[in-house]
Scaffold this motif. Structure first.
Motif, PDB file in Angstrom:
ATOM      1  N   VAL A   1       1.000  -1.262  -0.290  1.00 34.10           N
ATOM      2  CA  VAL A   1       0.355   0.224   0.127  1.00 34.10           C
ATOM      3  C   VAL A   1       0.785   1.476   0.188  1.00 34.10           C
ATOM      4  O   VAL A   1       1.848   1.256   0.712  1.00 34.10           O
ATOM      5  CB  VAL A   1      -0.472  -0.340   0.964  1.00 34.10           C
ATOM      6  CG1 VAL A   1      -1.993   1.304   1.188  1.00 34.10           C
ATOM      7  CG2 VAL A   1      -1.873  -1.329   1.038  1.00 34.10           C
ATOM      8  N   ARG A   2       0.184   2.167  -0.886  1.00 34.23           N
ATOM      9  CA  ARG A   2       1.369   3.424  -1.537  1.00 34.23           C
ATOM     10  C   ARG A   2       0.839   4.942  -1.020  1.00 34.23           C
ATOM     11  O   ARG A   2       0.090   4.834  -1.952  1.00 34.23           O
ATOM     12  CB  ARG A   2       2.442   3.315  -2.234  1.00 34.23           C
ATOM     13  CG  ARG A   2       2.884   1.908  -2.668  1.00 34.23           C
ATOM     14  CD  ARG A   2       3.738   1.702  -3.992  1.00 34.23           C
ATOM     15  NE  ARG A   2       3.512   2.684  -5.180  1.00 34.23           N
ATOM     16  CZ  ARG A   2       5.028   3.442  -4.903  1.00 34.23           C
ATOM     17  NH1 ARG A   2       5.992   2.707  -4.561  1.00 34.23           N
ATOM     18  NH2 ARG A   2       4.503   4.332  -6.279  1.00 34.23           N
ATOM     19  N   PRO A   3       1.225   5.248  -0.300  1.00 36.48           N
ATOM     20  CA  PRO A   3       0.424   6.864  -0.625  1.00 36.48           C
ATOM     21  C   PRO A   3       1.052   7.675  -1.664  1.00 36.48           C
ATOM     22  O   PRO A   3       2.514   6.783  -2.211  1.00 36.48           O
ATOM     23  CB  PRO A   3       1.346   7.638   0.601  1.00 36.48           C
ATOM     24  CG  PRO A   3       2.864   6.733   0.815  1.00 36.48           C
ATOM     25  CD  PRO A   3       2.510   5.394   0.870  1.00 36.48           C
ATOM     26  N   ALA A   4       0.385   8.476  -2.071  1.00 36.09           N
ATOM     27  CA  ALA A   4       0.365   8.892  -3.451  1.00 36.09           C
ATOM     28  C   ALA A   4       0.127  10.569  -3.148  1.00 36.09           C
ATOM     29  O   ALA A   4       0.834  11.083  -1.453  1.00 36.09           O
ATOM     30  CB  ALA A   4      -0.968   8.588  -4.452  1.00 36.09           C
ATOM     31  N   SER A   5      -0.491  11.252  -3.773  1.00 37.37           N
ATOM     32  CA  SER A   5      -0.604  12.801  -3.120  1.00 37.37           C
ATOM     33  C   SER A   5      -1.449  12.799  -2.442  1.00 37.37           C
ATOM     34  O   SER A   5      -2.128  11.867  -2.185  1.00 37.37           O
ATOM     35  CB  SER A   5      -1.405  13.215  -4.627  1.00 37.37           C
ATOM     36  OG  SER A   5      -2.612  13.067  -5.094  1.00 37.37           O
ATOM     37  N   ALA A   6      -1.761  13.570  -1.591  1.00 37.19           N
ATOM     38  CA  ALA A   6      -2.529  13.665  -0.928  1.00 37.19           C
ATOM     39  C   ALA A   6      -4.347  13.551  -1.083  1.00 37.19           C
ATOM     40  O   ALA A   6      -4.633  13.759  -2.171  1.00 37.19           O
ATOM     41  CB  ALA A   6      -2.717  15.441  -0.716  1.00 37.19           C
TER      42      ALA A   6
END
Length: 157
Positions: free
Chosen positions: A72-77
């Motif tokens: 699971v990867r954070p992307a932009s806000a």
């Protein structure tokens, strides 16, 4: 060796960290309905992604049912990405939204081996309320349009 600090980019996703256990109900037009047990684990290694593993089993006889491994990867806000491998000969790349502790992802690419299951689309909706994680998963195949497949509830252990 001490555990690394959680990467700052993971702060919006840190509510997922830990081991979750519970179960749910499955159905699909081409198979009968079933109850299953499940475990999901979200871990970090100090980098800007979460390690994700999932395993499930039939509640009736505890026979292995499904496994998923990935990130699971954070992307932009307010955005996130999901990259998973399934033992059904599938890979899933999905993107979606993160609103507080509610995540919704839809597949943007499905990879398939020559003998892989004919899954063409997956949509996931996850919600965390304290130590309770609920989710729904919809699936489409070459023969079936997008349809509810799984509904689950897990508790942080």
């Amino acid at each position: 060796m001490p555990a690394p600090d959680v990467h700052a980019d993971l702060e919006p996703l840190s509510f997922l960290l830990g081991t979750w256990r519970g179960g749910g109900d499955g159905e699909f037009p081409t198979i009968g309905s079933f109850r299953y047990g499940e475990e999901m684990v979200f871990e970090h290694v100090g980098d800007p992604f979460l390690l994700y593993s999932q395993r499930s089993w039939l509640e009736a006889d505890e026979a292995p049912l499904h496994f998923e491994r990935g990130f699971v990867r954070p992307a932009s806000a307010g955005r996130l990405e999901l990259v998973l491998a399934h033992p059904l000969g599938l890979t899933e790349v999905a993107e979606g939204t993160l609103e507080g502790t509610v995540m919704t992802t839809a597949s943007t690419a499905m990879g398939r081996t020559t003998t892989g299951d004919p899954v063409t689309e997956l949509v996931r909706r996850w919600r965390v309320d304290g130590d309770r994680l609920t989710y729904e998963l919809d699936m489409a195949t070459e023969m079936t349009p997008l349809t509810r497949h799984l509904t689950g509830e897990l508790r942080r252990t």
